[in-house]
Design an enzyme around this catalytic site. Sequence first.
Site, PDB file in Angstrom:
ATOM      1  N   THR A  14      33.543  36.901  31.918  1.00 58.69           N
ATOM      2  CA  THR A  14      32.057  36.760  32.877  1.00 58.69           C
ATOM      3  C   THR A  14      32.244  35.372  33.705  1.00 58.69           C
ATOM      4  O   THR A  14      31.113  34.939  34.542  1.00 58.69           O
ATOM      5  CB  THR A  14      30.963  36.629  32.060  1.00 58.69           C
ATOM      6  OG1 THR A  14      30.494  36.178  30.989  1.00 58.69           O
ATOM      7  CG2 THR A  14      30.658  37.810  31.965  1.00 58.69           C
ATOM      8  N   VAL A  17      36.405  31.512  35.850  1.00 64.28           N
ATOM      9  CA  VAL A  17      38.408  31.700  35.486  1.00 64.28           C
ATOM     10  C   VAL A  17      38.071  32.702  35.757  1.00 64.28           C
ATOM     11  O   VAL A  17      39.320  33.964  36.134  1.00 64.28           O
ATOM     12  CB  VAL A  17      38.833  31.389  34.444  1.00 64.28           C
ATOM     13  CG1 VAL A  17      40.713  31.416  34.822  1.00 64.28           C
ATOM     14  CG2 VAL A  17      38.947  29.136  35.024  1.00 64.28           C
ATOM     15  N   CYS A 150      44.027  22.930  35.091  1.00 62.32           N
ATOM     16  CA  CYS A 150      44.973  22.947  36.667  1.00 62.32           C
ATOM     17  C   CYS A 150      45.014  21.435  37.011  1.00 62.32           C
ATOM     18  O   CYS A 150      45.625  21.751  38.294  1.00 62.32           O
ATOM     19  CB  CYS A 150      42.834  23.423  37.472  1.00 62.32           C
ATOM     20  SG  CYS A 150      41.894  22.100  36.591  1.00 62.32           S
ATOM     21  N   GLN A 177      38.688  16.397  42.287  1.00 67.60           N
ATOM     22  CA  GLN A 177      38.809  17.778  41.730  1.00 67.60           C
ATOM     23  C   GLN A 177      37.482  17.932  42.870  1.00 67.60           C
ATOM     24  O   GLN A 177      36.534  17.676  41.979  1.00 67.60           O
ATOM     25  CB  GLN A 177      39.501  17.344  40.975  1.00 67.60           C
ATOM     26  CG  GLN A 177      40.450  16.907  40.302  1.00 67.60           C
ATOM     27  CD  GLN A 177      40.642  16.474  38.444  1.00 67.60           C
ATOM     28  OE1 GLN A 177      40.845  16.158  37.855  1.00 67.60           O
ATOM     29  NE2 GLN A 177      40.478  17.724  37.703  1.00 67.60           N
ATOM     30  N   ARG A 236      35.651  13.886  40.157  1.00 65.77           N
ATOM     31  CA  ARG A 236      35.305  14.873  40.423  1.00 65.77           C
ATOM     32  C   ARG A 236      34.186  14.689  42.063  1.00 65.77           C
ATOM     33  O   ARG A 236      33.612  13.751  41.861  1.00 65.77           O
ATOM     34  CB  ARG A 236      34.341  15.313  39.199  1.00 65.77           C
ATOM     35  CG  ARG A 236      33.227  16.276  40.043  1.00 65.77           C
ATOM     36  CD  ARG A 236      34.542  18.440  39.960  1.00 65.77           C
ATOM     37  NE  ARG A 236      34.253  18.144  37.893  1.00 65.77           N
ATOM     38  CZ  ARG A 236      35.359  19.100  37.725  1.00 65.77           C
ATOM     39  NH1 ARG A 236      36.144  19.620  38.214  1.00 65.77           N
ATOM     40  NH2 ARG A 236      35.702  18.884  36.549  1.00 65.77           N
ATOM     41  N   HIS A 243      41.910  20.945  44.156  1.00 74.33           N
ATOM     42  CA  HIS A 243      41.907  19.792  43.777  1.00 74.33           C
ATOM     43  C   HIS A 243      43.506  19.486  44.475  1.00 74.33           C
ATOM     44  O   HIS A 243      44.395  19.417  45.242  1.00 74.33           O
ATOM     45  CB  HIS A 243      42.785  19.860  42.396  1.00 74.33           C
ATOM     46  CG  HIS A 243      41.859  20.289  41.594  1.00 74.33           C
ATOM     47  ND1 HIS A 243      40.672  20.284  42.039  1.00 74.33           N
ATOM     48  CD2 HIS A 243      42.006  20.581  40.383  1.00 74.33           C
ATOM     49  CE1 HIS A 243      39.761  21.148  40.381  1.00 74.33           C
ATOM     50  NE2 HIS A 243      41.161  21.471  39.091  1.00 74.33           N
TER      51      HIS A 243
HETATM   52  P1  NAP Z   1      32.921  29.242  31.807  1.00 81.02           P
HETATM   53  O1  NAP Z   1      33.242  29.343  34.113  1.00 81.02           O
HETATM   54  O2  NAP Z   1      32.072  28.372  31.595  1.00 81.02           O
HETATM   55  O3  NAP Z   1      32.919  30.537  31.519  1.00 81.02           O
HETATM   56  C1  NAP Z   1      33.234  30.752  30.064  1.00 81.02           C
HETATM   57  C2  NAP Z   1      33.195  31.970  29.839  1.00 81.02           C
HETATM   58  O4  NAP Z   1      33.858  32.216  28.046  1.00 81.02           O
HETATM   59  C3  NAP Z   1      31.804  33.683  30.105  1.00 81.02           C
HETATM   60  O5  NAP Z   1      32.653  34.432  30.178  1.00 81.02           O
HETATM   61  C4  NAP Z   1      31.963  32.766  28.795  1.00 81.02           C
HETATM   62  O6  NAP Z   1      30.687  34.203  28.376  1.00 81.02           O
HETATM   63  C5  NAP Z   1      32.614  33.364  27.489  1.00 81.02           C
HETATM   64  N1  NAP Z   1      32.438  32.848  26.426  1.00 81.02           N
HETATM   65  C6  NAP Z   1      31.462  31.931  25.664  1.00 81.02           C
HETATM   66  N2  NAP Z   1      31.723  31.580  24.264  1.00 81.02           N
HETATM   67  C7  NAP Z   1      31.663  32.708  24.038  1.00 81.02           C
HETATM   68  C8  NAP Z   1      32.687  33.017  22.833  1.00 81.02           C
HETATM   69  N3  NAP Z   1      31.905  32.854  21.460  1.00 81.02           N
HETATM   70  N4  NAP Z   1      33.035  34.553  22.758  1.00 81.02           N
HETATM   71  C9  NAP Z   1      33.554  35.231  23.797  1.00 81.02           C
HETATM   72  N5  NAP Z   1      33.636  34.345  25.052  1.00 81.02           N
HETATM   73  C10 NAP Z   1      32.510  33.508  25.021  1.00 81.02           C
HETATM   74  O7  NAP Z   1      33.925  27.576  32.064  1.00 81.02           O
HETATM   75  P2  NAP Z   1      35.794  28.798  33.602  1.00 81.02           P
HETATM   76  O8  NAP Z   1      35.645  27.244  33.875  1.00 81.02           O
HETATM   77  O9  NAP Z   1      35.474  30.086  33.460  1.00 81.02           O
HETATM   78  O10 NAP Z   1      36.584  27.863  31.726  1.00 81.02           O
HETATM   79  C11 NAP Z   1      37.295  28.744  30.617  1.00 81.02           C
HETATM   80  C12 NAP Z   1      38.640  27.996  30.540  1.00 81.02           C
HETATM   81  O11 NAP Z   1      39.260  28.176  31.085  1.00 81.02           O
HETATM   82  C13 NAP Z   1      37.933  26.860  29.907  1.00 81.02           C
HETATM   83  O12 NAP Z   1      38.584  26.685  28.430  1.00 81.02           O
HETATM   84  C14 NAP Z   1      38.662  25.939  30.361  1.00 81.02           C
HETATM   85  O13 NAP Z   1      38.843  24.650  30.528  1.00 81.02           O
HETATM   86  C15 NAP Z   1      39.586  26.838  31.074  1.00 81.02           C
HETATM   87  N6  NAP Z   1      40.278  25.802  32.504  1.00 81.02           N
HETATM   88  C16 NAP Z   1      39.430  25.748  33.717  1.00 81.02           C
HETATM   89  C17 NAP Z   1      39.638  26.537  34.711  1.00 81.02           C
HETATM   90  C18 NAP Z   1      38.474  26.299  35.994  1.00 81.02           C
HETATM   91  O14 NAP Z   1      39.351  26.054  37.337  1.00 81.02           O
HETATM   92  N7  NAP Z   1      37.641  26.200  36.042  1.00 81.02           N
HETATM   93  C19 NAP Z   1      40.769  25.623  35.867  1.00 81.02           C
HETATM   94  C20 NAP Z   1      42.083  25.998  33.768  1.00 81.02           C
HETATM   95  C21 NAP Z   1      41.460  26.085  32.195  1.00 81.02           C
HETATM   96  P3  NAP Z   1      28.971  34.409  28.973  1.00 81.02           P
HETATM   97  O15 NAP Z   1      29.257  35.207  30.436  1.00 81.02           O
HETATM   98  O16 NAP Z   1      28.861  36.004  27.965  1.00 81.02           O
HETATM   99  O17 NAP Z   1      28.516  32.779  28.224  1.00 81.02           O
END
Ligand code: NAP
Length: 352
Positions: A14, A17, A150, A177, A236, A243
Amino acid sequence: MIVQKIPVSILGATGTVGQKFVRLLAAHPWFEIASVAASAQSAGKRYGEVVRWRESTPLPERIAAMTVQAADPGIPGRITFSAIEAEIAGQVEQAFARAGAYVVTNTKTHRMEPDVPLLVPEVNPGHLDLLPRQQRERGWSGGIVANPNCSTAGLVLGVAPLHQAFGIEKIFVATMQAVSGAGYPGVASLDALGNVIPYIGGEEEKLEQETAKILGSFTAGAVDPAGLVTSAHTNRVPVVDGHLEVVSLGFGRRVSPEEAIAALEGFRAPVDVAALPSTPARPVEYDARPDRPQSRLDLDRGAGMTVTVGRLRRCPLLDLRLVLLSHNTVRGAAGAAIQNAELLVQRGYVAR
Ligand code: NAP
């Protein structure tokens, strides 16, 4: 050719990413989404009900109708794409790998562990050979493979042609970024709009450490980090995606801008990596126009998997300087992980 698609699951489906995974996997030639998982708050509900869909293409109906699962091993999928918060990723990803899944992760948790391949397939596909050691030492039938942070993904791919040709000794990088790098809702709009925030927690360390690991050599069953030093400043900026990074490079010998541009323009993926569905025809593109690359105009080259480099010129401090741009949620996250999973299939870790 893969006739029957390989079932895959998405943890954190959800999130920012996770949604990109859904979008990119919905039309993938080898993979089929078999389950989507998120936090306990979302589990048990329809994906279409709980997701705040932020992609610019419609949410596929089949996925919207799926019931969100809890992130427990045993959910359908032979490959598990992970986009969950780092704090919980350790336990969750290890449980999936122990249960026999191949976990392809975006999170920082396992990236720097010595038996975990940290991959940019065009640059260091041979590091995948860490996997048998990981499985042997941890007693897992599955495994964990990571893609870089990233900003590191763009930096490494953009400078790899120069490192391969001339040997980089020093990197100075300052990043600009996008806010999508902080997830959703991420940075508050009142903090982000009309502003630059000169701090992204942990990001500078990731750039400095991950770059040396990825550009390192694989010998005697281990990665020997590249002997270069990186100094990173991360910021940021109020941009949605992309980025931009300004980079100065020091080499062991004099390198002219013309030689460096030729190395960038001549760079291609190894032949087997070039054959993967997510590898762009040109992983690195050099744009000679004086005001490029730009975040809005150059982001989607190679379906978001190409890094655009420009403004390569002499640097009075080190040797050369340049600007590079990468798509943070595609090349820097979901697209990179999908390409890693394709490599796992191509190299026989996951049966077709
Ligand atoms: P995000 O938008 O905050 O999404 C977090 C996701 O994790 C949501 O689907 C959330 O589900 C789920 N979640 C939270 N607690 C959980 C649990 N206890 N068990 C299972 N799922 C859980 O974060 P994001 O930006 O997509 O980033 C996700 C990861 O990828 C992070 O580790 C981040 O550092 C890494 N990352 C991000 C980017 C980027 O550009 N955004 C790039 C590289 C790496 P709910 O909706 O149910 O809360």
